[in-house]
Enzyme design. Structure first.
Site, PDB file in Angstrom:
ATOM      1  N   ASP A  13      23.719   6.218   1.878  1.00  0.00           N
ATOM      2  CA  ASP A  13      22.346   5.753   2.057  1.00  0.00           C
ATOM      3  C   ASP A  13      21.425   6.733   1.336  1.00  0.00           C
ATOM      4  O   ASP A  13      21.824   7.866   1.046  1.00  0.00           O
ATOM      5  CB  ASP A  13      22.041   5.722   3.559  1.00  0.00           C
ATOM      6  CG  ASP A  13      20.611   5.337   3.854  1.00  0.00           C
ATOM      7  OD1 ASP A  13      20.097   4.436   3.183  1.00  0.00           O
ATOM      8  OD2 ASP A  13      20.006   5.955   4.751  1.00  0.00           O
ATOM      9  N   ASP A  65      22.130   6.720   8.256  1.00  0.00           N
ATOM     10  CA  ASP A  65      21.456   7.089   9.498  1.00  0.00           C
ATOM     11  C   ASP A  65      20.747   5.924  10.166  1.00  0.00           C
ATOM     12  O   ASP A  65      20.358   6.019  11.320  1.00  0.00           O
ATOM     13  CB  ASP A  65      20.428   8.201   9.240  1.00  0.00           C
ATOM     14  CG  ASP A  65      19.334   7.775   8.265  1.00  0.00           C
ATOM     15  OD1 ASP A  65      19.503   6.731   7.620  1.00  0.00           O
ATOM     16  OD2 ASP A  65      18.327   8.490   8.148  1.00  0.00           O
ATOM     17  N   ASP A  97      22.738   0.656   8.136  1.00  0.00           N
ATOM     18  CA  ASP A  97      23.975   1.261   7.615  1.00  0.00           C
ATOM     19  C   ASP A  97      25.183   0.994   8.517  1.00  0.00           C
ATOM     20  O   ASP A  97      26.317   1.252   8.125  1.00  0.00           O
ATOM     21  CB  ASP A  97      23.804   2.783   7.482  1.00  0.00           C
ATOM     22  CG  ASP A  97      22.668   3.154   6.555  1.00  0.00           C
ATOM     23  OD1 ASP A  97      22.580   2.560   5.469  1.00  0.00           O
ATOM     24  OD2 ASP A  97      21.863   4.039   6.906  1.00  0.00           O
TER      25      ASP A  97
END
Length: 832
Positions: free
Chosen positions: A474, A797, A801
């Site tokens: 990410d 986070d 995700d």
């Protein structure tokens, strides 16, 4: 119930129906009628039962869409009035509306899929209020009343995603025992025990079998106890009070209650700093700006309005709000339309819980080796027994060893010895020490990693992470700091913000322009333990300006964020909100700027303007020089400034212009106030790459690991950050950067991954922008099943995700900024 269908449908009977007739017709006794959207109310036991004046009975819609309406029973006429209170929309339809709005965020998709559905099918917020029996100025009735909290909880669910209880130790041990290697060892041990004790009857014939069983017990115990302890530690780490108090409008009054008591139809009051506990839509005028980065990965604030606003080909404001996002600034009211498991975040959490966890890379390797050893040792054992039998037959035939005839007592025992020899070869081939060695090694690795602030939830993740060939990361909060930060300053010349020293004559006016034009709710709190950066409160961009002001005021010195002597706090004390002559011209999406007027000590007025660089620059007629003097903002000066803005844009920086105007008298008209400005300077803001990231990516590349970035941000920003990180080296090549929608339409046009098409693009793909959770899941699935099978690690986070974290061979979640959904889906939690 079938008898009811003989009546007019839906059951809209005017006047009275005899209670006795109705009861006999429908054969109703003490039963409840529950439809998809229906509450449950008490039925009379018999026609003669007196419910008393004012008692409640019900009417039924019969089509699965209406709800019961309590009506008054009138004992004096022996009848009951059948009426109808409609919930014209089901929980499933509301959940589908939320999902459609979340999955279609571009202007074209919003026009095609979301706006028609929201405005025409549901009638906007007005239609939703009618469908849910909500009075805009009063809210729902209360807790126990008809259509109140209890009824709505039965119809639309509770605002809580129930956490599954932790598995007991014995269950973890039983699951560990299902490993093929351990099953093989257990069978071999029992066979060895049987032969040693009952067949060979040797004094220590049991020893080998018991030794193997002991190894199995140790492996199972160590693995199960480790997983149990880490899961308990994870739950303790993850435990937080999500049950907070919020304010809702009920029965015409403001009521404070727990988030767990919120129901569909509640009108929730929102203000800066609130974390949304449910999904909903905006009601009426508001000045809300929402931070959705934990759901989408995008750092840009989202403006909200009661209706969709589309400007310049993008969605400027939408009415939808999602659980788990936070109010960055402003106040407003929200109509709740989905709670608990029916919210977008709750639904994703449920899908992750239901997802089956496959066997890890290490487990698959051990399984393959066990199968190989079992197969080879079995064939060798059979071959040995066959050879011994042939040898015995040949000896009998040639009369070389057995001159006597067949002796049952001797030769059957000899044949049994052949079989035992074969079984012994089979048992000896069992690597009873291997699972034990692997488990103990991994257990030590887990303890060592914990000292480095890595909580490993699953033992096998230790080995898997060492064998990763691809990392899908990410962007926001993982590769970047997740804090908007000023990195470039233009004030007569361009400076790097870190350690910048502006011309002394401009330093003070530059700091004032940055601080005075921020909202009072925007503040900086002391850093969390172990961190250096302050905690942002309020608008991220404005917090970045306050940090810059502190650093410029400290002139390279250390800033104490617990002190009242911070530069921005001193300026706020000098020019307080209630200062005489102060006025704020709030930000609007049309003007793309905000201004604040203050009164100076010499009786004059200063109007500070902050906003989109291109628009503010057009309003400037003068600019400050390095020596503090003012010069005309002519064509060459404007061109130079626009070149700087373009350069900042190429670096994916959000450029903000700071300007001022000095007047002798107060100006109240915003258009008049924001004319003839003097340009002070520009600031370039971004969510900066963490300092350690570029070196870490170099090490990964040297180790043969490919790092790919998957983000919800736009492609231009994603590509710029990828270059700064080192994910893209040199010039960008065709196929390096993909848009999530384009990727999805190519490799999964029907929602199912087309592996053949994926195999044609995956080697070049390094960055994916505007990606949805499903896009990330498709990417991980494709890499795991591609023609050169990749061992995939995923870092993230946010809630967006979570599906990829769960699907990956090993998933890493952020411990501080990570959402609960992301942590639950991960194998390793990076606690610091």
């Amino acid at each position: 119930f079938d008898s009811l269908s003989l009546l007019p449908s839906p059951l809209q009977l005017q006047g009275q129906v005899g209670l006795e007739s109705l009861l006999s017709l429908a054969s109703l006794q003490r039963e409840s009628i529950v439809g998809e959207n229906q509450s449950t109310f008490r039925q009379p036991a018999s026609a003669g039962e007196d419910l008393g004046a004012g008692a409640q009975s019900l009417a039924w819609d019969g089509d699965g869409r209406g709800a019961y309406t309590p009506v008054e029973v009138r004992p004096e006429d022996g009848g009951v009035e059948l009426a109808r209170m409609e919930f014209k929309v089901s929980g499933k339809e509301l959940t589908d509306l939320v999902k459609t709005s979340f999955d279609n965020t571009t202007a074209s998709d919003a026009k095609e899929f979301v706006i028609p559905k929201y405005d025409k099918q549901f009638g906007g917020v007005e239609g939703l209020c009618k469908s849910l029996n909500v009075e805009k100025e009063k809210g729902i009735s209360g807790v126990d009343g008809p259509g109140g909290q209890n009824d709505r909880q039965k119809l639309f669910g509770r605002n809580k995603v129930e956490e599954e209880p932790q598995d007991p130790l014995w269950k973890l041990m039983w699951e560990a025992l299902q490993d093929p290697t351990l099953i093989f060892l257990t069978c071999a041990a029992l066979l060895s025990l049987f032969i040693g004790v009952f067949v060979e009857s040797k004094p220590l014939g049991w020893l080998e079998g018991v030794a193997i069983l002991f190894a199995v017990v140790v492996v199972v115990t160590v693995g199960a106890v480790n997983d149990y302890q880490k899961e308990k530690q994870f739950r303790d780490l993850n435990a937080k009070k999500d049950d907070v108090t919020v304010t809702v409008l009920r029965g015409g009054a403001m009521v404070n209650l727990s988030t767990h008591d919120l129901v569909v139809g509640d009108i929730l009051m929102l203000s800066t700093g609130d974390i949304l506990p449910a999904d909903g839509v905006i009601m009426g005028r508001n000045d809300l700006a929402i931070n959705e980065k934990m759901l989408t990965g995008e750092t840009e604030m989202k403006k909200k309005a009661a209706v969709f606003k589309i400007e310049d080909g993008h969605v400027a404001a939408s009415p939808f709000l999602f659980a788990g996002t936070s109010v960055q600034e402003g106040e407003g009211r929200m109509l709740i339309i989905a709670v608990g498991e029916n919210t977008y975040q709750g639904g994703m959490e449920q899908r992750i819980k239901e997802a089956k966890t496959g066997r890890g890379v290490l487990q698959k390797k051990l399984d393959a080796m066990t199968d190989l050893i079992t197969t080879v040792s079995m064939y060798v054992s059979i071959a040995l027994v066959v050879i011994l039998l042939l040898r015995m037959a040949y000896a009998f035939h040639k009369q070389k060893c057995c001159f006597e005839h067949w002796d049952h007592q001797v030769h059957w025992s000899e044949l049994l010895g052949f079989v035992i020899t074969g079984i012994t070869i089979f048992v000896v081939a069992v690597p009873e020490g291997l699972p034990l060695a692997v488990t103990i090694a991994l257990a030590f690795s887990v303890k060592k990693m914990l000292k480095d602030q890595n909580l490993v939830r699953h033992l096998s993740a230790c080995e898997t992470m060492g064998g990763a060939t691809t990392i899908c990361s990410d962007k926001t909060g993982t590769l970047t700091t997740s804090k908007m930060t000023v990195v470039k300053i233009f004030c007569s010349e361009v400076f790097d913000a870190e350690g910048a020293k502006l011309p002394p004559a401009l330093n003070k006016i530059f700091i004032q322009a940055a601080v005075i034009n921020t909202m009072s709710k925007t503040n900086l709190s002391p850093p969390l333990e172990g961190l250096k950066e302050p905690v942002y409160q309020g608008n991220d961009t404005e917090c970045g300006l306050l940090v810059m002001a502190n650093n410029l005021g400290a002139e390279g010195g250390r800033v104490d964020y617990s002190s009242e002597q911070q530069e921005y706090k001193k300026i706020r004390r000098e020019f307080p909100e209630d200062q005489e002559g102060r006025k704020q011209f709030t930000f609007s999406s049309d003007r793309k700027r905000m201004s604040t007027r203050i009164k100076t000590s010499d009786g004059k007025y200063k109007i500070f303007t902050k906003g989109a660089a291109e628009m503010v620059v057009e309003l400037c007629t003068q600019r400050y020089r390095a020596d503090g003097s003012i010069e005309p903002f002519d064509a060459s000066a404007k061109k130079h400034t626009m070149d700087v803005i373009e350069k900042f844009a190429d670096e994916a920086l959000r450029t903000i212009a700071l300007a001022v105007r000095v007047t002798d008298s107060p100006i109240d008209d915003v258009k008049e106030a924001e004319k003839d400005l003097t340009l002070i300077g520009l600031v370039g803001i971004e969510d900066p790459v963490r300092k350690e990231v570029p070196d870490a990516i170099k090490k990964c590349r040297a180790a043969g690991i490919v790092v790919r970035m998957v983000t919800g941000d736009n492609m231009k920003t994603a590509a710029a950050i990828a270059k700064k990180c080192g994910i893209i080296e040199g010039e960008e090549k065709p196929g390096n950067v993909w848009d999530g929608k384009t990727f999805r339409e190519l490799v999964a046009p029907n929602g199912k991954l087309d592996q053949e098409k994926f195999n044609g693009i995956w080697k070049d793909l390094l960055v994916m922008g505007r990606s949805t959770p499903l896009d990330k899941h498709h990417l991980v699935s494709g890499l795991q099943a591609c023609n050169e099978r990749q061992t995939v690690a995923v870092t993230g986070d946010g809630t967006n995700d979570a599906p990829a974290l769960k699907k990956a061979d090993v998933g890493f979640a952020m411990g501080i900024q990570g959402t609960d959904v992301a942590k639950n889906a991960s194998d390793v939690i990076i606690m610091d």
